[in-house]
Scaffold this motif. Structure first.
Motif, short mmCIF file in Angstrom:
data_model
loop_
_atom_site.label_atom_id
_atom_site.label_comp_id
_atom_site.label_asym_id
_atom_site.label_seq_id
_atom_site.Cartn_x
_atom_site.Cartn_y
_atom_site.Cartn_z
N THR A 147 0.90 -1.31 -0.55
CA THR A 147 -0.43 0.40 -0.20
C THR A 147 0.93 0.68 -0.05
OG1 THR A 147 -0.44 -0.20 2.14
CG2 THR A 147 -1.68 -1.28 1.40
N MET A 148 0.75 2.15 -0.82
CA MET A 148 1.05 3.99 -1.12
C MET A 148 0.23 4.38 -0.53
SD MET A 148 2.49 2.69 -4.32
CE MET A 148 3.85 4.17 -4.56
N MET A 149 1.64 6.17 -0.57
CA MET A 149 0.23 7.12 -0.10
C MET A 149 1.48 8.17 -0.29
SD MET A 149 -0.69 7.58 3.96
CE MET A 149 -0.27 7.46 5.30
N ASP A 150 2.01 9.77 -0.57
CA ASP A 150 2.14 10.30 0.29
C ASP A 150 2.51 10.59 1.56
OD1 ASP A 150 4.16 10.56 -1.96
OD2 ASP A 150 4.05 12.39 -2.43
N ALA A 186 -4.96 4.66 -2.18
CA ALA A 186 -6.30 4.50 -2.32
C ALA A 186 -6.25 6.32 -1.74
CB ALA A 186 -6.73 3.53 -0.96
N SER A 187 -5.66 6.84 -1.85
CA SER A 187 -5.52 8.23 -1.58
C SER A 187 -5.40 8.67 -2.58
CB SER A 187 -4.94 8.85 -0.62
OG SER A 187 -3.35 8.81 -0.70
N GLY A 188 -4.34 8.88 -4.06
CA GLY A 188 -4.02 9.00 -4.87
C GLY A 188 -2.60 9.68 -4.87
N THR A 189 -2.58 10.40 -3.86
CA THR A 189 -0.92 10.98 -3.51
C THR A 189 0.00 10.74 -3.90
OG1 THR A 189 -1.43 9.99 -1.31
CG2 THR A 189 -2.44 11.37 -1.24
N SER A 190 0.83 9.81 -4.21
CA SER A 190 1.54 9.09 -4.37
C SER A 190 2.25 10.30 -6.18
CB SER A 190 2.08 7.20 -4.81
OG SER A 190 1.91 7.00 -3.83
N ASN A 191 3.16 10.47 -5.59
CA ASN A 191 3.79 11.71 -6.24
C ASN A 191 3.79 10.93 -7.98
OD1 ASN A 191 7.34 11.54 -6.48
ND2 ASN A 191 6.17 12.16 -4.49
N VAL A 224 -3.66 10.28 -13.33
CA VAL A 224 -3.15 10.28 -15.05
C VAL A 224 -1.90 10.34 -14.95
CG1 VAL A 224 -3.40 10.53 -17.72
CG2 VAL A 224 -5.27 10.78 -15.62
N SER A 225 -1.21 10.74 -14.93
CA SER A 225 0.35 11.08 -14.82
C SER A 225 1.05 10.03 -14.08
CB SER A 225 0.94 12.38 -13.99
OG SER A 225 0.51 13.58 -14.60
N ALA A 226 0.76 9.54 -12.75
CA ALA A 226 0.79 8.49 -12.35
C ALA A 226 1.28 7.02 -12.88
CB ALA A 226 0.35 7.79 -11.10
N TYR A 227 -0.56 6.71 -13.31
CA TYR A 227 -0.43 5.79 -14.79
C TYR A 227 0.54 5.44 -15.64
CZ TYR A 227 -4.68 3.35 -12.57
OH TYR A 227 -4.92 2.81 -11.66
N MET A 228 0.48 6.82 -16.29
CA MET A 228 1.69 7.63 -17.54
C MET A 228 3.13 6.90 -16.62
SD MET A 228 -0.77 7.99 -19.66
CE MET A 228 0.44 8.50 -20.79
N ALA A 229 3.52 6.95 -16.07
CA ALA A 229 4.79 6.51 -14.93
C ALA A 229 5.40 5.68 -14.80
CB ALA A 229 5.16 7.44 -13.78
N ALA A 230 3.63 4.94 -14.13
CA ALA A 230 3.83 3.20 -14.03
C ALA A 230 3.73 2.48 -15.11
CB ALA A 230 2.88 2.32 -13.38
#
Length: 596
Positions: A147-150, A186-191, A224-230
C-alpha cells in the motif's frame, strides 16, 4: 513491433460505487450496465469485497453473496472477477480469527470470485501470511499488495521507495503464495516520480514474468500522470472506471486513459473507444436517479497534505451530511495531518483511513486528543499490527488511558484467535439466539456485520439509498413521518421527535434544554445534564434510572460516523433519568441523561 498488452480491471462496480456513492447502489439498478460492459469487451471486473460487502447489509437490504452470484451469471464463467480483502481484517473493520479468515476465502470462492487483492494498511507482512495462504488454498488467485501514499510535508521515515522495497522484500522472503503484485494508492497521493521509481525497483526485484499492477485514485489530481509513469516503468496492469463513477474520488476514466495513451506502444485491454462510449451511456442511464455528491466529482489540492482515500471521502461526507455537520468537513481534513503524523504512518486506506478520519473528527468536535477513537487507539497501541514507524509516545499514553488497554507487540492474528467473540462458535450462537438458519454464509455475515448482519438476516435491515426522485418526494410530501428531525427556529437548532397518535411532540433544544412555548424549564439544582457530543443514534443503553454512577462510568453508547461513542458520567451521583431510547436519533448537545 506489437504493442504491450496492459490488463485493465474495470473498478466501476466496486471501487467506483464506493468512491462516489459510498457503495450504496442497488444490484438490479446496475446489472444492465454490467451486461453493457461485457459487450464492450471488458473481461476483468472488481465486483465485490472491501466496503462493498458490509454496505449491502448495512444500507441496501441486499445479500452480497447473492449479488456476486448474479454478477457471475451475467459475465460468464471466463471473466476474471476480483474482490478486495484487508489481510487479517478480510472484509471487516476489525481483525478476524483464523477460522473467519479461512471462511472468507472459502465463501468468496464459492460465490464466483477468481482473484482476491489482499492488502494490509500498515504494510505489516505478518498480516498477509495466513490470509494469503488461505486464499491460495481455496483455489483463488492471490494478488498481494504493497500500500502506498505520500506523507504530509515534513514527515519522513516511511512511504518512500526504500520503504516499499523493504516491504516487497519481506513479502518475497516470507514465501507468501501470490499470482500478481499490486501497488495500491487509495488516496491517489503518490507523486508520479515516486511511482516510476517504485515500479522500476519492483521490476528488478521480482522474478521475470511477474504480473505487476498499479491502483490509484484521481482524488489528488495526479492519477493519469501516475499511470503514465507506471506504464513507462514496466507495469502490466492498471485499474480504471467508467463515467459517471470515474475521475474525482474514483479511478481515471477508461476513455481518458485510452486518449492519454494514443500513439504509444500500449494496448489497454484491447478496448475500443466506440464500445466504451456505448457502455458508459448505459451506465449513466442506470445511475441517473442516484444523488451525486458534489465532492465526488472534485479533485482536491489539499488531499496530499491530509491523505483521505476517495472511497472513504464520500462515505464520510455523506455521513456528515446525514448528521448535519458537513460544514465541519474542512476542519476535519485539516486535522488529519497531525493524526496521520502521530499515528505511525499507516497507509490511509480502510480500515486505517477510517481510524484517521474518526480521530480527526474527534479532535475537531471534542477538542484535540480529548477523546480517542477506538480503532485509532487500538492501532497506535499495536492491536492491528506494527505501524511503519513508532506512533507518538504521548498519543500512545493517552490511548492507553482512554481505552483501558496496554500497548502490545503480539501478532494481530494471535490476538484475534484468542478472542472468543471472533470464533465461528460465537457467530453460530448469535444466529441460534436469533432463531436463524445456520449456514456458512450466515455465519460469515453475522461475524462480519455483527448486529447489523443479524438484523439483515431477520429482515430488519436498513434501506438507505440516496435517489433524487425519493429526495424530491420527501421534500414535497404533505406531512412528516414518524421519527426524529432537526429544525431551526430563529437560528437555533431543535431536535423534534414526531409520533402518530395522541402522544405529545417532544421538542428538545440542541443545547439540551427542553423547549416549550412560554415556560422554560431547568434541571433541578445540583443536577447535571449529560449531553451527546456528536450527532448519531443510540446503540446501547448500559445503565438505568436509579443506578449509582461514578465519574467516568459509561451510561450509554452512541453510534456515530461508524464509531461507537461512549456517553460517560462526568460526576458521581444517582442517574435520575435516561432521556432517550435505543435506536433514537440524537443531535449534538442533546441531553440524553441527567445525574443528580
Amino acid at each position: 513491433m506489437a504493442k504491450k498488452f496492459i490488463d485493465v480491471m474495470d473498478t466501476t462496480f466496486r471501487d467506483g460505487f464506493q468512491s462516489v456513492f459510498g457503495g450504496r447502489v442497488l444490484m438490479d439498478d446496475f446489472f444492465p450496465a454490467v451486461e453493457a460492459a461485457k459487450k464492450a469487451g471488458i473481461n476483468h471486473f472488481e465486483f465485490g469485497g472491501g466496503a462493498r460487502f458490509q454496505s449491502l447489509y448495512f444500507y441496501l437490504r441486499e445479500d452480497a453473496f447473492e449479488m456476486m452470484d448474479k454478477f457471475r451469471a451475467i459475465v460468464g464463467p471466463d471473466a476474471n472477477l476480483q474482490t478486495l480483502a484487508r489481510g487479517v481484517n478480510t472484509v471487516m473493520l476489525d481483525t478476524g480469527s483464523k477460522e473467519l479468515i479461512d471462511l472468507h476465502a472459502k465463501m468468496f470462492k464459492k460465490h464466483g470470485t477468481t482473484t482476491i487483492r489482499n492488502f494490509d494498511a500498515l504494510n505489516d507482512v505478518e498480516n498477509l501470511k495466513y490470509s494469503g495462504e488461505r486464499i491460495s488454498h481455496h483455489g483463488l488467485k492471490h494478488e498481494v499488495v504493497v500500500t502506498m501514499m505520500d506523507l504530509p510535508p515534513g514527515c519522513h521515515g516511511a512511504h518512500d521507495v526504500t520503504f516499499y522495497e523493504k516491504t516487497l522484500r519481506e513479502i518475497l522472503d516470507a514465501g507468501i503464495p501470490y499470482d500478481s503484485i499490486c501497488f495500491k494508492d487509495a488516496s491517489g497521493t503518490s507523486n508520479p516520480q515516486k511511482v516510476f521509481e517504485t515500479i522500476k525497483m519492483a521490476r528488478g526485484l521480482v522474478p521475470e514474468g511477474t504480473h505487476l499492477r498499479l491502483h490509484t485514485h484521481e482524488t489528488a489530481g495526479v492519477s493519469v500522470s501516475a499511470y503514465m509513469a507506471a506504464l513507462e516503468a514496466g507495469i502490466d496492469g492498471i485499474d480504471m472506471a467508467a463515467a459517471p463513477v470515474s475521475g474525482g474520488t474514483s479511478q481515471p476514466d477508461i476513455l481518458t486513459m485510452l486518449h492519454a495513451t494514443k500513439g504509444m506502444d500500449f494496448d489497454l485491454g484491447g478496448l475500443e473507444i466506440g464500445k466504451i462510449l456505448t457502455y458508459e451511456k448505459e451506465l449513466q442511464h442506470c445511475l441517473s436517479d442516484y444523488f451525486m455528491p458534489p465532492e465526488a466529482t472534485m479533485v482536491s489540492p489539499v488531499i496530499p497534505f491530509s491523505p483521505m482515500p476517495g472511497g472513504a471521502l464520500t462515505a464520510n461526507t455523506q455521513m456528515m451530511r446525514d448528521n448535519g455537520i458537513l460544514d465541519r468537513f474542512p476542519e476535519v481534513i485539516a486535522a488529519m495531518q497531525e493524526v496521520v503524523e502521530k499515528g505511525g504512518y499507516g497507509t490511509s486506506v480502510t480500515p486505517v483511513s477510517q481510524f484517521y478520519f474518526q480521530q480527526a473528527l474527534n479532535n475537531v468536535m471534542q477538542g484535540p486528543w480529548n477523546a480517542i477513537a477506538p480503532g485509532y487507539g487500538k492501532m497506535v497501541l499495536g492491536y492491528f499490527g506494527k505501524t511503519p514507524v513508532a506512533p507518538d509516545p504521548e498519543v500512545v499514553k493517552i490511548a492507553a488511558e482512554k481505552l483501558g488497554l496496554e500497548p502490545t507487540t503480539e501478532k494481530a492474528l494471535d490476538l484475534a484467535d484468542a478472542d472468543p467473540a471472533k470464533s465461528l462458535q460465537h457467530a453460530i450462537d448469535e444466529l441460534k439466539a436469533a432463531d436463524l438458519e445456520i449456514t456458512e454464509e450466515n455465519i460469515f455475515i453475522a461475524a462480519a456485520c455483527q448486529e447489523k448482519g443479524i438484523a439483515f438476516l431477520q429482515g430488519k435491515g436498513e434501506l438507505n439509498v440516496r435517489k433524487i426522485s425519493q429526495m424530491k418526494n420527501d421534500c414535497e410530501g404533505s406531512s412528516m413521518g414518524n421519527g426524529n428531525y432537526t429544525v431551526v427556529v430563529n437560528g437555533e437548532k431543535f431536535s423534534v421527535q414526531v409520533a402518530e397518535g395522541d402522544a405529545d411532540i417532544q421538542v428538545t433544544a440542541v443545547n439540551g434544554e427542553i423547549a416549550k412555548p412560554s415556560v422554560p424549564t431547568e434541571s433541578a439544582a445540583g443536577d447535571l445534564d449529560v449531553k451527546a457530543l456528536l450527532p448519531g443514534s443510540v446503540w446501547k443503553i448500559i445503565l438505568n434510572p436509579g443506578d449509582q454512577v461514578n465519574d467516568g462510568d459509561v451510561i450509554m453508547i452512541l453510534e456515530s460516523m461508524k464509531m461507537e461513542i461512549d456517553v460517560v458520567a462526568t460526576q458521581a451521583g444517582t442517574l435520575r433519568s435516561i432521556n432517550v431510547a435505543t435506536n433514537d436519533k440524537v443531535v449534538e448537545g442533546q441531553v440524553v441523561a441527567v445525574i443528580g
